[in-house]
Design an enzyme around this catalytic site. Structure first.
Site: not given
Ligand code: CMC
Length: 430
Positions: A306, A364
């Site tokens: 998240h 989720d």
């Molecule tokens: N699985 C594997 N690796 C992950 C995941 C994941 N679900 N989420 C983040 N990472 C890794 C990512 O690869 C990155 O690694 P590195 O630093 O080595 O490049 C690190 O963790 C940070 O990730 P980020 O993409 O920079 O983080 P963000 O804050 O931009 O993204 C997120 C947050 C929710 C989009 C992401 O965690 C994600 O894609 N999760 C899966 C989708 C999901 O479950 N979304 C629902 C969110 S809760 C409901 C809502 O509020 O809508």
């Protein structure tokens, strides 16, 4: 309020910037005059360090795993209250007295029917249209059906539009579902509570009696409470930005629904269930964990991670409990998806990759299993999220419209395209 100022030194120029403190949470540096003082913008793609507004509605402490609506912890609201009480709280700032609650419930209930002409509007969609596509279109179309509540400068019209959307969203969501499965629309029944009415509109058919299961109704009501608001997330920011131009409220909420649809946001509940189905069996988990960790593989564990929570999402804990309650009530003892989910969560919570990156299950992760057990198909999951989030969007939209300092939202950019150049006639181009 401005607590003090801080200084920023850019080359040999020093500027004083006000520092503002909220009631809780980090202070913010007010850079509103930075451009005027320095000729520079700030750069923050994804808004990871930028507060875009002042708000009194919802507070999240992502490090501690805290979520408060108007100061009240989500756990207490989910345990003791109902969804319409949460709606009242989000909209008006205080928990309702018994009279206020009865009046609010009555007003919402009396707005649940939609304009009969909307049935015809629905019939223009393909049966296999994604229900989120239908929701974006039908909520946007409400501005064509309810012209008399689109003047945002009139507080009465703003109130009527808000009540209409909270009341009619379940009706539209149920219609989207019924249409997709080829069943007749079921009209709302005003002697039922909000969530029982929604379940009936989804699952009743004209040829037999439908009895609402109170355990499922309570569980879904709790799911709605958990999804009701979440501070300045992508869809809420979309609603605020759309609203800042003076667009009508139905159009703004339609924009929020469109944003919510994405798999990184509300669409993750659908994606999480699809992922659990794809993993299929506990023995396949290590392969998927390895994929999630592989930098060259775009696969992510859906339902994990998240932007704000770097701890267990407090909503996920309540969701997990609700999931067990629903499966127990329905007598589902051996759900292979639940086995996969429990094991995946256990492994991910102990795997250094997820631990170091603070990737915890989010709301989720368990919602898909729960909603599937209740009888909702996967493509309805995000629709249910939109239904519940509508009150949050409306509350945030109202707060913005009623803020005298509100201006159109207009981010700036760092331009990296071609500098000025002269037009070349077609015949001279190579
Ligand atoms: N699985 C594997 N690796 C992950 C995941 C994941 N679900 N989420 C983040 N990472 C890794 C990512 O690869 C990155 O690694 P590195 O630093 O080595 O490049 C690190 O963790 C940070 O990730 P980020 O993409 O920079 O983080 P963000 O804050 O931009 O993204 C997120 C947050 C929710 C989009 C992401 O965690 C994600 O894609 N999760 C899966 C989708 C999901 O479950 N979304 C629902 C969110 S809760 C409901 C809502 O509020 O809508």
């Amino acid at each position: 309020m401005t607590a003090h100022t801080t200084t920023l030194k850019i080359d040999d120029k020093v500027v004083d910037l006000p520092v503002r403190e909220g009631t809780i949470g980090p202070a913010v540096v007010d850079i509103g005059k930075l451009y005027a003082q320095t000729g520079m913008f700030t750069y923050d793609p994804g808004f990871t360090s930028t507060a875009a507004c002042e708000s009194k509605i919802t507070y999240i402490d992502g490090d501690e795993g805290v979520l408060l609506y108007r100061g009240y912890p989500i756990e207490q609201l989910a345990e003791h209250g109902d969804f319409l009480e949460t709606c009242y709280l989000l909209l008006y700032g205080e928990l309702p007295t018994p009279t206020q609650k009865a009046d609010f419930d009555y007003r919402v209930t009396r707005h649940t029917m939609v304009h009969e002409q909307m049935m015809r509007f629905f019939q223009g969609f393909r049966r296999d249209a994604h229900p989120m596509a239908v929701m974006v279109a039908s909520v946007g179309a409400m501005s064509a059906f309810y012209h008399d509540s689109t003047d945002i400068s009139d507080p009465y019209q703003r109130m009527v539009a808000s009540m209409r959307m909270i009341a009619k969203m379940p009706t539209l969501a149920a219609m989207a579902f019924k249409y997709s499965i080829g069943q007749p629309f079921v009209y709302p029944k005003n002697d039922l509570d909000y969530t029982s009415n929604f379940l009936r509109m989804c699952f009743a058919v004209p040829c037999e009696e439908y009895k609402v299961n109170p355990v499922l109704s309570r569980a879904l009501d709790r799911i709605f409470i958990l999804h009701a608001d979440h501070e300045q997330n992508a869809s809420t920011s979309t609603v605020r930005l759309a609203g800042s131009s003076g667009a009508n409220p139905f159009a703004c909420i339609a924009a929020g629904i469109a944003c919510l649809w994405g798999p990184a946001h509300g669409g993750a509940n659908e994606a999480a269930l699809q992922m659990l189905q794809e993993i299929g069996h506990v023995e396949n988990i290590p392969k998927y964990i390895a994929k999630a960790k592989d930098k060259n593989d775009p696969f992510r564990l859906m339902g994990f991670g998240h932007r704000v929570y770097k701890n267990y999402d407090p909503r996920a804990k309540i969701m997990q409990k609700t999931c067990h309650e629903v499966l127990g009530e329905l007598g589902i003892k051996d759900d292979p998806l639940l086995d996969v989910a429990v094991e995946l969560e256990r492994i991910a919570l102990s795997d250094p990759y997820f631990v170091e990156k603070k990737l915890y299950p989010n709301i989720d992760f368990y919602s898909g299993i729960t909603l599937k057990a209740m009888g909702f198909p996967t493509d309805m999951f995000t629709v249910l999220f939109a239904l519940a989030r509508t009150v949050g969007w409306i509350g945030q939209w109202k707060e913005m419209i009623e803020d005298p300092s509100q201006r159109i939202g207009r981010p700036r950019q760092i331009y990296t395209g071609a500098p000025r150049r002269d037009y070349v006639a077609m015949a001279q181009r190579r």
